[in-house]
Design an enzyme around this catalytic site. Sequence first.
Site, short mmCIF file in Angstrom:
data_model
loop_
_atom_site.label_atom_id
_atom_site.label_comp_id
_atom_site.label_asym_id
_atom_site.label_seq_id
_atom_site.Cartn_x
_atom_site.Cartn_y
_atom_site.Cartn_z
N SER A 13 -7.08 71.95 7.16
CA SER A 13 -7.24 71.82 8.58
C SER A 13 -7.95 70.45 8.95
CB SER A 13 -7.85 73.26 9.20
OG SER A 13 -7.24 73.12 10.66
N ASP A 41 2.63 77.31 12.33
CA ASP A 41 1.36 77.02 12.69
C ASP A 41 1.27 76.34 14.15
OD1 ASP A 41 -1.38 76.11 12.67
OD2 ASP A 41 -1.53 75.31 10.96
N HIS A 80 -1.19 79.48 10.69
CA HIS A 80 -2.44 78.36 10.13
C HIS A 80 -3.01 78.91 8.90
CE1 HIS A 80 -4.93 75.07 10.94
NE2 HIS A 80 -5.92 75.86 10.80
#
Length: 737
Positions: free
Chosen positions: A553, A639, A673
């Site tokens: 991320s 995501d 995610h």
Amino acid sequence: MQPPVAKTIAHERVHHGDTVNDPYFWLADKENKDVIAYLEAENAYTQERLAGQAGLREQIFQEIKGRTQETDLSVPSRKGDWWYYARTQEGKQYGIQCRLAATGDTPPELPEDGSALPGEQILLDGNELAEGHGFFSLGTFDVSPDGKRLAYSVDYAGNERFTLRVKDLETGELLSDEIPETSYGTAWSRDGSTLFYLTVDEAWRPYRVHRHAVGTPAAQDVVVFEEPDERFWVGVGLTRSERYLLISLGSKITSEMYLLDAEDPAGQFQLVVARETGVEYSVDHWAHPTDRSRDLLLVLHNRDGKQNFELATAPIDAAGEWTPLIPHREDTRLLEAEAFADHLVVEYRRDGLTGLAIHPVVDGQPSAQGTPIEFDEPIYTVGAGDNPEFNTGKLRLGYTSMITPSTVYDYDIASGTLQLLKRQPVLGGYNADDYEQHRVWATAEDGTRVPISVVHRKGVERDGTAPALIYGYGSYEYSRDPFFSVARLSLLDRGFVYAIAHVRGGGEMGRAWYEDGKLLAKRNTFTDFVACARCLVQERWTSADRLVARGGSAGGLLMGAVANLAPEAFRGIVADVPFVDALNTILDPTLPLTVIEWEEWGNPLESPEVYAYMKGYSPYENVEAKQYPSILATTSLNDTRVYYHEPAKWIARLRATATGGDFLLKTEMEAGHGGRSGRYDSWREEALTLAWVIATATGSESGDELATASATATGSESSGELASAPATSDAHAESGS
């Protein structure tokens, strides 16, 4: 098989007099069949390139499985007349939420095999809910204060949009209440008749609080709060005392809170203190045992320049009159204060480690003097666990270190003693004495000392020959504290050194540590990480040609940045759901999360300085025609935090521009995610990544150069979660890109 070649289509971006061609912009349209075809071609190429690691992948998966007690049970937590807990069953992907009628204050004894407790009531079985779906995620799980109803929500796509349902726990009946398109977070009125929940705007920002009367159509629900400012996310909950409903608003730098008596759900929420730019605060309610007029709000805040926060108290009817209780300290970051009937629990961090202190209530007032809970290991992580009861003489806490599996204790407030309730089972003969953990300090470019947590198996020589994996994050004041991982054992037992670089931009060393790694100081995050990598080499933990870096991320942004900045420092890089097209994303206010992110990264739309600064480090913008390490990028089609097209564009540009190792992209076509949702599926994904790490660090195509130091090894980063690990949440858990 030749790698896929992404077509290029001219697309101009013009800001502040700067014109940029983005030839892979077209990859952002997932409704385009050419985009899906390209992602599938990348998946096929990655599968072929990793075919030689199939045996190692399967071995690691079996190690994960072999180390994990698949049928397991969490430590029950007392709430009212029930003990609540979760369990898993061998062969099943998801957890089962349960409760058991309480007959005393002592938690029921856990069966050694982790099987069901006699007389249990199953509240929710994730396996049943997930049946027939490729993805399943539970958003909220919220039992009403009277224990009679359960609110829960499910997501079957990975896009973090949930359908909310209500279950009658006395009859087991699923009620007709069904509310689609909700976000995380719910709160019950005190009598369980009314449920508050959140919905999102077009940018998928939680911005509305709705009131729902159980048993009525969702169309009749009332919006009780709406936040128009796109910088602020809205949350809803209950104070620990369950006396007040709480609406919380937060941007990256500013807070605002509203309270409502939980016995009056149809009433009006009352403002605590109006927002003031740069002032963050949170509140909890301490209820006086006999006189409600003496109730207090606990206010944790950074007003008046108190960078590491101060804890204050305020009367309920004069919520803005803050009286200091625990003063600000330059060396201690106050993280959270939780109110109980006879004491407060304060969570803090000092010297790069977390801590807990107990502050008793003396003469009807919370005390400023607290007693810290002490632990022996040199590096560890501790945090308050599940403590739903307001009137209790014990504190449930979670503890872990790089070598100590997740552990649950009860701390007796009166005697100051710890009672071990459970330690995460690690099968296959795991012995913590076979491993060593260290705190190492690197020196950054500007002279700042940066902490590194290091773990390895005993007997690993510090002669530069050991393969190593270094992990980093460094954003949002999120701290990647020392933690135990079953999956990591598959590396350690093959002679790896594992390190966590606690770089600026995270919160490990206090609020200043965070502020020195954001906005126009963001480069410190990247140079700190490179300094940590070079420190490991200089101190002979490993060598550059046997070192792999990993981050996810916003930590994936870190990976992309250091790949451009110091490619020679690494043999390979793993970038999970990486935020590598940062400037293009932050320039687009129509995308989810962008506006709220401006207080983290800056606003390049308005500021030429921010635009130039971000353009100078955004990984996709800065790929050069030079040699790069091998790179494995992973992403998910659904995501909503970091869009799949960011790593897709990055890999396409790397392959077209750079030289060096393989550039691989793997896209989950049914996930969000956090990747795949089932535990066995996630273990297989982790096994794929670890096999790639081993093969890359050793220079062996199949990764079979290293034998394990024990007959059986490991479990995944997320296995053992039922042991109630403390606040060391996964690096994908931050809110924001």
